[in-house]
Design an enzyme around this catalytic site. Structure first.
Site, PDB file in Angstrom:
ATOM      1  N   GLY A  23     -28.788  11.205  -1.269  1.00 17.55           N
ATOM      2  CA  GLY A  23     -29.275  11.615   0.036  1.00 17.55           C
ATOM      3  C   GLY A  23     -28.204  12.343   0.822  1.00 17.55           C
ATOM      4  N   GLY A  26     -26.199  13.778   8.483  1.00 19.96           N
ATOM      5  CA  GLY A  26     -25.541  14.730   9.354  1.00 19.96           C
ATOM      6  C   GLY A  26     -24.037  14.789   9.174  1.00 19.96           C
ATOM      7  CG  PHE A  27     -21.875  12.851  10.974  1.00 19.10           C
ATOM      8  CD1 PHE A  27     -21.176  13.710  11.792  1.00 19.10           C
ATOM      9  CD2 PHE A  27     -23.007  12.228  11.483  1.00 19.10           C
ATOM     10  CE1 PHE A  27     -21.583  13.938  13.097  1.00 19.10           C
ATOM     11  CE2 PHE A  27     -23.420  12.453  12.783  1.00 19.10           C
ATOM     12  CZ  PHE A  27     -22.700  13.314  13.603  1.00 19.10           C
ATOM     13  CB  VAL A  30     -25.422   8.782  -0.139  1.00 15.64           C
ATOM     14  CG1 VAL A  30     -25.308   7.503  -0.946  1.00 15.64           C
ATOM     15  CG2 VAL A  30     -25.129   8.495   1.333  1.00 15.64           C
ATOM     16  NE  ARG A 138     -21.866   2.794  18.740  1.00 16.01           N
ATOM     17  CZ  ARG A 138     -20.732   3.466  18.739  1.00 16.01           C
ATOM     18  NH1 ARG A 138     -20.457   4.272  19.736  1.00 16.01           N
ATOM     19  NH2 ARG A 138     -19.888   3.346  17.753  1.00 16.01           N
TER      20      ARG A 138
END
Length: 495
Positions: A23, A26-27, A30, A138
């Protein structure tokens, strides 16, 4: 995250053979690797090349070591190792979870109420553990809850890839599950924010859509944010979901943080109460707390809550062996946007037991009572005490035990529920018999020509569209800020 971004090239890692892409986010990307020794498949999360700098790597190492402490929790994914690849990109080697994450599952499967309750309690324990370590997640959402090979939900992605750097907007959030305070300037974040996101995630699993998504309506980011800030939860519309569970979720998603459950443990216990009321097995709520010794176990609620000691790890120990798991990342609907970082949460105080009281299920101490000689009027009488094993075990002080979830104390129900019809609308009013700070009211309104509406309000009145059949009826219950709720009271209006 842009779903069209091409994945980065998988790094060549000593001791690992590349298998495939799992996968892209955004950062980070994997990848699936085959570890050579010990031989096993692992998921490797690698930061993107353009995000790497010295400060990011230092923060990455720090948070990876903190995650090693957290990921001993059974519902937090396991990290095997963390290091820097030969091309300079930091990476995490994690347990490979081959089963679809919950972000994939809720779009194609219907979750049962018992399954959602059980995984909600388990993840609440994971979130409470993180909060006690001073860490806010978060970004709790279905895609960040993986499923292990043993069908255990496991929370992942604690923002390791987004924690570093001196730039602004270094942390991410996902709009459909974010609390109203996440959209402030500057954004705010507290343990109650994670409670909101967890409740929104559970609602999503039950409804098959996010809580502020309006079926058949406009659901742009602006629309969602507006509904989130106003607390306009779309009706769940599932007849097998008990009203008690709807009330717990609505309370946890209150737009005002002070009216939500003030800890993940309080939210988890509210879910346990629902399990008890439905005559389901109560799922244990596991919490790791570094105030206990590692070998200690403190059980509460008859075993419903289990608090264990945590082994402390030096956050500057370098690439120590770690623990975690990743299965993949969701596409556009779960897209992560950038926001300002929030300060870490202060660890919540762990439940304290009086020093003279024994902890539940700790090693039993067998004491031998010696013989005693009593002199009475010149005659000696010798009494030989029985061994302590034949006597009942000492009982803990009831005042230091938490009431079992099977018998929650309900608040008093609203009174004088009545309605007045005015044209095409009807206004219902009621009275709170025992007002307390943080009180809210959950109501259920079912018209003959529409789906039932379940919503929550902080006021003692609500105006709705009248029932065309001529009689409009509403059920109202009081909801405390700790998740407890009263019985329903009905009120009707003719016209």
């Amino acid at each position: 995250m842009s779903p069209k971004r091409a994945p980065s090239a998988p790094p060549a890692l000593p001791g690992y053979d590349y298998v495939s892409l799992l996968g892209s986010g955004g950062f980070a990307d994997v990848f699936l690797y085959q570890q050579l020794l010990p031989s096993r498949k692992v998921a490797v999360k690698v930061l993107l090349p353009d995000t790497v700098n010295r400060q990011l790597i230092e923060n990455f190492r720090h948070e990876a070591n903190v995650m090693a402490q957290l990921s001993t929790h059974p519902s937090i994914v396991t990290i095997y190792g963390a290091a820097v690849a030969p091309d300079g990109r930091p990476f995490l080697a994690m347990e490979y979870c081959p089963k679809p994450n919950l972000g994939v599952r809720y779009r194609r499967d219907r979750f049962s109420v018992p399954e959602v309750l059980a995984l909600g309690v388990q993840i609440a324990g994971a979130v409470e553990t993180a909060h006690r370590a001073g860490i806010l997640h978060r970004d709790i959402k279905p895609a960040n809850i993986l499923v292990t090979a043993y069908n255990r939900p496991a929370l992942t992605d604690f923002g390791i890839a987004t924690s570093g750097g001196a730039e602004d907007d270094a942390s991410g959030m996902s709009i459909p599950w974010s609390p109203p305070e996440a959209f402030l300037e500057p954004p705010g974040s507290t343990p109650a924010s994670d409670v909101f996101s967890l409740a929104a995630t559970l609602f999503t699993l039950l409804a098959g859509r996010t809580p502020f998504e309006l079926p058949g309506g406009s659901n742009t980011s602006v629309d969602l944010i507006d509904r989130i800030q106003r607390g306009e939860i779309a009706p769940l519309a599932r007849h097998d979901v008990p009203q008690r569970l709807e009330a717990v979720l609505a309370s946890a998603m209150d737009p005002e943080p002070s009216r939500r459950h003030q800890s993940a443990m309080a939210f988890g216990r509210a879910l346990q109460q629902v399990e008890a009321e439905m005559a389901l097995p109560v799922t244990p709520l596991d919490v790791l707390d570094d105030s206990l010794e590692p070998e200690e176990v403190d059980e509460e609620d008859g075993g419903a809550t289990r608090i264990r000691g945590v082994v402390s790890i030096d956050p500057h120990a370098g690439e120590a062996p770690l623990q975690q798991a990743v299965g993949g990342m969701a596409a556009a609907p779960d897209a992560t946007i950038r926001r300002a970082p929030a300060a870490p949460a202060q660890p919540a105080p762990a439940p304290q037991a009086a020093p003279e009281q024994p902890r539940s299920k700790r090693k039993t101490v067998f004491a031998i009572v010696g013989a005693a000689v009593v002199a009475l009027l010149g005659f000696g009488i010798v009494w030989l005490a029985l061994t302590a094993g034949d006597e009942p075990a000492p009982q803990a002080n009831p005042s230091q035990s938490v009431a079992p979830p099977a018998a929650p104390q309900r608040p008093a129900a609203p009174i004088n529920v009545s309605g007045v019809v005015d044209g095409d609308s009807v206004t219902f009013t009621w009275v709170n018999p025992q007002p307390q700070g943080g009180d809210a009211f959950q109501y259920r309104y079912e018209r003959s020509d529409a789906d039932p509406v379940t919503a929550q309000t902080a006021t003692e009145s609500v105006t709705l569209e009248r029932d065309p059949d001529g009689e409009s009826c509403i059920l109202v219950r009081l909801v405390r800020d700790d998740g407890r709720s009263s019985n329903d009271m009905e009120g009707c209006a003719r016209g």
